[in-house]
Design an enzyme around this catalytic site. Structure first.
Site, PDB file in Angstrom:
ATOM      1  N   ARG A  10       1.143  -1.204  -0.020  1.00  0.00           N
ATOM      2  CA  ARG A  10       0.285  -0.251   0.133  1.00  0.00           C
ATOM      3  C   ARG A  10       1.212   1.282  -0.029  1.00  0.00           C
ATOM      4  NH1 ARG A  10      -3.732   2.601   4.836  1.00  0.00           N
ATOM      5  NH2 ARG A  10      -4.867   3.978   3.368  1.00  0.00           N
ATOM      6  N   HIS A  11       0.648   2.818  -0.853  1.00  0.00           N
ATOM      7  CA  HIS A  11       1.508   3.249  -0.757  1.00  0.00           C
ATOM      8  C   HIS A  11       1.384   4.144   1.074  1.00  0.00           C
ATOM      9  CE1 HIS A  11      -2.031   6.340   0.322  1.00  0.00           C
ATOM     10  NE2 HIS A  11      -2.982   5.467  -0.250  1.00  0.00           N
ATOM     11  N   GLY A  12       2.468   4.690   0.520  1.00  0.00           N
ATOM     12  CA  GLY A  12       2.952   5.669   1.862  1.00  0.00           C
ATOM     13  C   GLY A  12       1.977   6.556   2.100  1.00  0.00           C
ATOM     14  N   GLU A  13       2.179   7.497   3.319  1.00  0.00           N
ATOM     15  CA  GLU A  13       1.455   7.961   3.919  1.00  0.00           C
ATOM     16  C   GLU A  13       1.064   9.889   3.094  1.00  0.00           C
ATOM     17  OE1 GLU A  13       0.647   9.161   8.220  1.00  0.00           O
ATOM     18  OE2 GLU A  13       1.684  10.535   7.740  1.00  0.00           O
ATOM     19  N   THR A  14      -0.053   9.927   2.979  1.00  0.00           N
ATOM     20  CA  THR A  14      -0.297  11.011   2.818  1.00  0.00           C
ATOM     21  C   THR A  14      -0.897  12.042   3.299  1.00  0.00           C
ATOM     22  OG1 THR A  14      -2.495  11.236   1.584  1.00  0.00           O
ATOM     23  CG2 THR A  14      -0.812  10.226   0.220  1.00  0.00           C
ATOM     24  N   GLU A  15      -0.834  13.776   3.461  1.00  0.00           N
ATOM     25  CA  GLU A  15      -1.418  14.531   4.092  1.00  0.00           C
ATOM     26  C   GLU A  15      -2.954  14.423   4.346  1.00  0.00           C
ATOM     27  OE1 GLU A  15      -0.398  16.699   6.681  1.00  0.00           O
ATOM     28  OE2 GLU A  15       1.886  15.894   5.470  1.00  0.00           O
ATOM     29  N   TRP A  16      -3.361  13.361   3.020  1.00  0.00           N
ATOM     30  CA  TRP A  16      -4.768  13.417   3.343  1.00  0.00           C
ATOM     31  C   TRP A  16      -5.087  12.358   4.947  1.00  0.00           C
ATOM     32  CZ3 TRP A  16      -8.819  13.719  -0.975  1.00  0.00           C
ATOM     33  CH2 TRP A  16      -9.213  15.636  -1.178  1.00  0.00           C
ATOM     34  N   ASN A  17      -4.329  11.373   4.342  1.00  0.00           N
ATOM     35  CA  ASN A  17      -4.126   9.790   5.135  1.00  0.00           C
ATOM     36  C   ASN A  17      -3.892  10.401   6.432  1.00  0.00           C
ATOM     37  OD1 ASN A  17      -2.641   8.307   3.280  1.00  0.00           O
ATOM     38  ND2 ASN A  17      -4.405   7.759   3.400  1.00  0.00           N
ATOM     39  N   GLU A  92      -7.314   3.322  -6.684  1.00  0.00           N
ATOM     40  CA  GLU A  92      -8.606   3.159  -5.733  1.00  0.00           C
ATOM     41  C   GLU A  92      -9.934   2.919  -5.802  1.00  0.00           C
ATOM     42  OE1 GLU A  92      -8.898   1.774  -2.611  1.00  0.00           O
ATOM     43  OE2 GLU A  92      -7.858   3.109  -1.035  1.00  0.00           O
ATOM     44  N   HIS A 157      -3.583   1.039  -3.394  1.00  0.00           N
ATOM     45  CA  HIS A 157      -4.145   1.384  -2.103  1.00  0.00           C
ATOM     46  C   HIS A 157      -5.077   0.296  -0.907  1.00  0.00           C
ATOM     47  CE1 HIS A 157      -3.866   4.775  -4.605  1.00  0.00           C
ATOM     48  NE2 HIS A 157      -4.198   3.261  -5.865  1.00  0.00           N
TER      49      HIS A 157
END
Length: 196
Positions: A10-17, A92, A157
């Protein structure tokens, strides 16, 4: 039918996460933590596959957060960061009108819809033209899974991971929506087994 091993990241963290926002098919970049998670996923994968890293297939969702995770992962493996494929079927799950919102906000503002979703998370489709159910995601992923010809690293995702695990017969439709899919981790989906 025996399927090749799939290394799912799964992709790394984003600000939205970090803010608890539903990203769905919105194109959001990794934050600093997410960049670190991508490199860590590459190190873990290197430990798992060793010299076989050159012989794996590499494919990612075309969204920025997954491409940058794949590129960070490949850099950590000592591979050309750009030498991988993308597949639009790996995007996603579409959350439609809910994209950008938070689960807590939806529980407050849309209690009826959230109650309906809680009754059948696998088949529930949020409002909005681009919205999908997990069953719809699985339908678009089946040809991808059937087309795997050898060991593959897939960066995508959380919703895609849940559908993939159902498609591979590793979890039930009832269990899948409740699984926690951690960011930047390597899930090894091998035959009838899953492990991280």
């Amino acid at each position: 039918m025996t399927r090749p091993v799939l290394y799912f990241v799964r992709h790394g963290e984003t600000e939205w996460n970090a803010q608890g926002r539903l990203q769905g098919q919105r194109d959001t970049p990794l934050n600093a933590r997410g960049i670190g998670q991508a490199a860590e996923a590459g190190r873990r994968l290197g430990y798992l596959v060793g010299e076989a890293r050159d012989r794996l297939a590499y494919v990612a969702s075309p969204l920025e957060r997954t491409r940058h995770t794949m590129e960070g992962l490949r850099t950590a493996l000592g591979l050309d960061p750009a030498a991988y494929a993308t597949d639009p079927r790996l995007v996603e799950i579409g959350f439609g009108a809910w994209e950008g919102l938070t689960w807590s906000g939806l529980r407050r503002d849309e209690p009826g819809r959230m109650a309906e979703r809680d009754r059948d998370r696998w088949n529930y489709r949020p409002p909005g033209e681009e919205a999908e159910s997990y069953e719809m995601v699985l339908a678009r992923l089946r040809p991808v899974l059937d087309g795997l010809t050898g060991p593959t690293v897939m960066v995508a995702h959380g919703g895609v991971a849940r559908a993939v695990m159902v498609g591979l017969g590793l979890v039930s439709r009832e269990e899948a929506p409740h699984l926690e899919i951690l960011q930047g981790r390597v899930l090894v989906l091998d035959g009838g087994r899953r492990w991280a």
